[in-house]
Design a protein around this motif. Structure first.
Motif, PDB file in Angstrom:
ATOM      1  N   VAL A  60       0.833  -1.201   0.000  1.00 40.89           N
ATOM      2  CA  VAL A  60       0.000   0.000   0.000  1.00 40.89           C
ATOM      3  C   VAL A  60       0.868   1.251   0.000  1.00 40.89           C
ATOM      4  CG1 VAL A  60      -1.759   1.304   1.253  1.00 40.89           C
ATOM      5  CG2 VAL A  60      -1.897  -1.186   1.154  1.00 40.89           C
ATOM      6  N   GLY A  61       1.899   1.262   0.831  1.00 36.25           N
ATOM      7  CA  GLY A  61       2.747   2.442   0.930  1.00 36.25           C
ATOM      8  C   GLY A  61       3.454   2.771  -0.366  1.00 36.25           C
ATOM      9  N   ASN A  70       5.186  -3.024  -8.663  1.00 37.25           N
ATOM     10  CA  ASN A  70       6.324  -3.095  -7.745  1.00 37.25           C
ATOM     11  C   ASN A  70       6.313  -4.470  -7.084  1.00 37.25           C
ATOM     12  OD1 ASN A  70       8.513  -2.364  -6.108  1.00 37.25           O
ATOM     13  ND2 ASN A  70       7.164  -1.556  -4.515  1.00 37.25           N
ATOM     14  N   VAL A  71       6.740  -5.476  -7.830  1.00 36.34           N
ATOM     15  CA  VAL A  71       6.736  -6.866  -7.368  1.00 36.34           C
ATOM     16  C   VAL A  71       8.122  -7.243  -6.886  1.00 36.34           C
ATOM     17  CG1 VAL A  71       6.366  -9.273  -8.040  1.00 36.34           C
ATOM     18  CG2 VAL A  71       4.887  -7.471  -8.968  1.00 36.34           C
ATOM     19  N   SER A  72       8.193  -7.800  -5.686  1.00 37.46           N
ATOM     20  CA  SER A  72       9.500  -8.175  -5.143  1.00 37.46           C
ATOM     21  C   SER A  72       9.796  -9.663  -5.278  1.00 37.46           C
ATOM     22  CB  SER A  72       9.593  -7.775  -3.673  1.00 37.46           C
ATOM     23  OG  SER A  72       8.641  -8.466  -2.893  1.00 37.46           O
ATOM     24  N   THR A  90      11.621  -7.609   2.480  1.00 36.44           N
ATOM     25  CA  THR A  90      11.656  -7.119   1.106  1.00 36.44           C
ATOM     26  C   THR A  90      10.555  -6.090   0.908  1.00 36.44           C
ATOM     27  OG1 THR A  90      10.224  -8.928   0.400  1.00 36.44           O
ATOM     28  CG2 THR A  90      12.593  -9.262   0.183  1.00 36.44           C
ATOM     29  N   GLY A  91      10.784  -5.165  -0.001  1.00 35.23           N
ATOM     30  CA  GLY A  91       9.770  -4.171  -0.315  1.00 35.23           C
ATOM     31  C   GLY A  91       8.949  -4.619  -1.507  1.00 35.23           C
ATOM     32  N   GLY A  92       7.797  -3.999  -1.686  1.00 38.01           N
ATOM     33  CA  GLY A  92       6.955  -4.333  -2.821  1.00 38.01           C
ATOM     34  C   GLY A  92       6.068  -5.526  -2.563  1.00 38.01           C
ATOM     35  N   LYS A  93       5.434  -6.004  -3.608  1.00 40.31           N
ATOM     36  CA  LYS A  93       4.399  -7.030  -3.507  1.00 40.31           C
ATOM     37  C   LYS A  93       4.961  -8.437  -3.696  1.00 40.31           C
ATOM     38  CE  LYS A  93       0.367  -6.859  -3.793  1.00 40.31           C
ATOM     39  NZ  LYS A  93      -0.775  -7.048  -2.860  1.00 40.31           N
TER      40      LYS A  93
END
Length: 357
Positions: free
Chosen positions: A198-199, A325-327, A347-350
């Protein structure tokens, strides 16, 4: 079909991978979708562990693996009404329509689609009411899913199925908060939990509106957030007033809450707006009501989404105004591994589950 049943509120043991789940049959006004990919979201975990129950006062991570002993099944769903089990979760659905129910044009068969995650068809479009796909009805953690035709949107773009599956819940939540808070060009927006789904979506969507964005996240994730468009990143845990002047922010977009809540109000301008759609650090906060009324602040609790929110997201994708933004990805049968990574916040992202075809 193969899919994942949630058999009750609790720990990972409540997620049961099965190959004998009955194939859903689309009713009048519905479509049947062959699911290609499904994103992981905090609401999936919160629902599984019963975090929405008023008996729970900790953040999601405290019960993410094992659930909460204090949760009460009576109010453990986000809607406050008991869930029916077994339930197929999964708010994010990307796939192709393979069959249609009565009243739906057969021309829709073959469309690549996203399902609106906050469904209004099943509550007759009553104001402030909705179902979550994968909560009040079965969702995308299976090879097939059914959904209302008018809330299943064709998407024309070059994105992969995995990339599209990262959008519905996270991006609609972020867009819904920005929409509700009426974020405008030139305003200063502060975003908490900015490395999460979300962020990170809120960063892109706020920049799309022409806002100036300050993000809060772990220091190691700052380069990625700057790449997504953030103008500045404040390391999580550092005092906000070490980086921002008091009364320097127009809008706070919050999914964290918890102990840092008071600082967010300190940096809001007089007449500022606070929008919240999560509380991963804890749902109980301390509020000095004098700050609320003496600064003429406006608070927005954001769950229900106006119809235009999801429709706008589809247009943003097709016009190339946002990017995924897939991690990481996992096969559907490794859903527990995916949720463990999600809870680690490493990890960041989805994170996205790939569904066997």
């Amino acid at each position: 079909m193969m899919g994942v049943w949630l058999t009750g509120h609790g720990g990972f043991e409540k997620l049961e991978v099965r190959s004998d789940i009955p194939l859903p049959v689309p009713a009048a006004g519905e479509v049947l979708i062959k699911v290609a990919a499904a994103g992981i979201n905090n609401t999936d975990i919160n629902t599984r562990i019963g975090w929405y129950s008023k008996g729970v006062s900790d953040g999601t991570a405290a019960g993410g693996a094992a659930g909460f002993q204090t949760s009460n099944d009576v109010d453990a769903s986000w809607s406050g009404t008991p869930l029916a089990f077994p339930r197929i979760q999964g708010a994010d659905c990307c796939g192709r329509i393979v069959a249609v129910g009565e009243g739906v044009s057969p021309d829709r068969v073959g469309e690549r689609v996203l399902v609106r995650n906050m469904l209004r068809s099943y509550v007759d479009y009553r104001p402030w009411e909705c179902w979550t796909f994968g909560s009040e009805c079965d969702g995308a953690f299976a090879q097939y899913a059914k959904a209302p035709a008018r809330e299943t949107y064709r998407v024309e773009c070059a994105w992969s199925d995995v990339e599209l599956a990262s959008i519905p819940c996270a991006y609609s939540t972020a867009e819904g908060m920005l929409h509700r808070a009426r974020v405008e060009e030139g305003e200063h927006v502060l975003i908490t939990g900015a490395s999460g789904g979300v962020g990170s979506a809120a960063i892109q969507l706020a920049k799309r509106r022409g806002a100036r964005v300050t993000a809060i996240a772990g220091k190691a994730k700052a380069p990625r957030l700057l790449d997504l468009g953030a103008d500045a990143v404040i390391p999580r845990g550092e005092p906000l007033t070490d980086h921002l002047d008091r009364e320097s922010v127009d809008v706070v977009i919050d999914v964290v809450a918890g102990p840092g809540f008071g600082e967010l109000l300190d940096v809001l301008k007089r007449g500022g707006r606070y929008a919240v759609a999560g509380a991963i650090a804890g749902p109980l906060v301390e509020l000095d009501v004098r700050t609320l009324y003496l600064k003429d602040l406006t608070f927005h609790g954001c769950t229900f989404q106006d119809d235009e929110v999801f429709e706008n997201l589809i247009s943003y994708i097709e016009r190339g105004e946002i990017r995924p933004n897939v991690s990481n990805t996992y096969p559907l049968e490794r859903i527990v591994d995916a949720q463990e990574e999600f809870l680690s916040k490493g990890t960041g992202g989805k994170l996205v589950l790939v569904v066997p075809q």
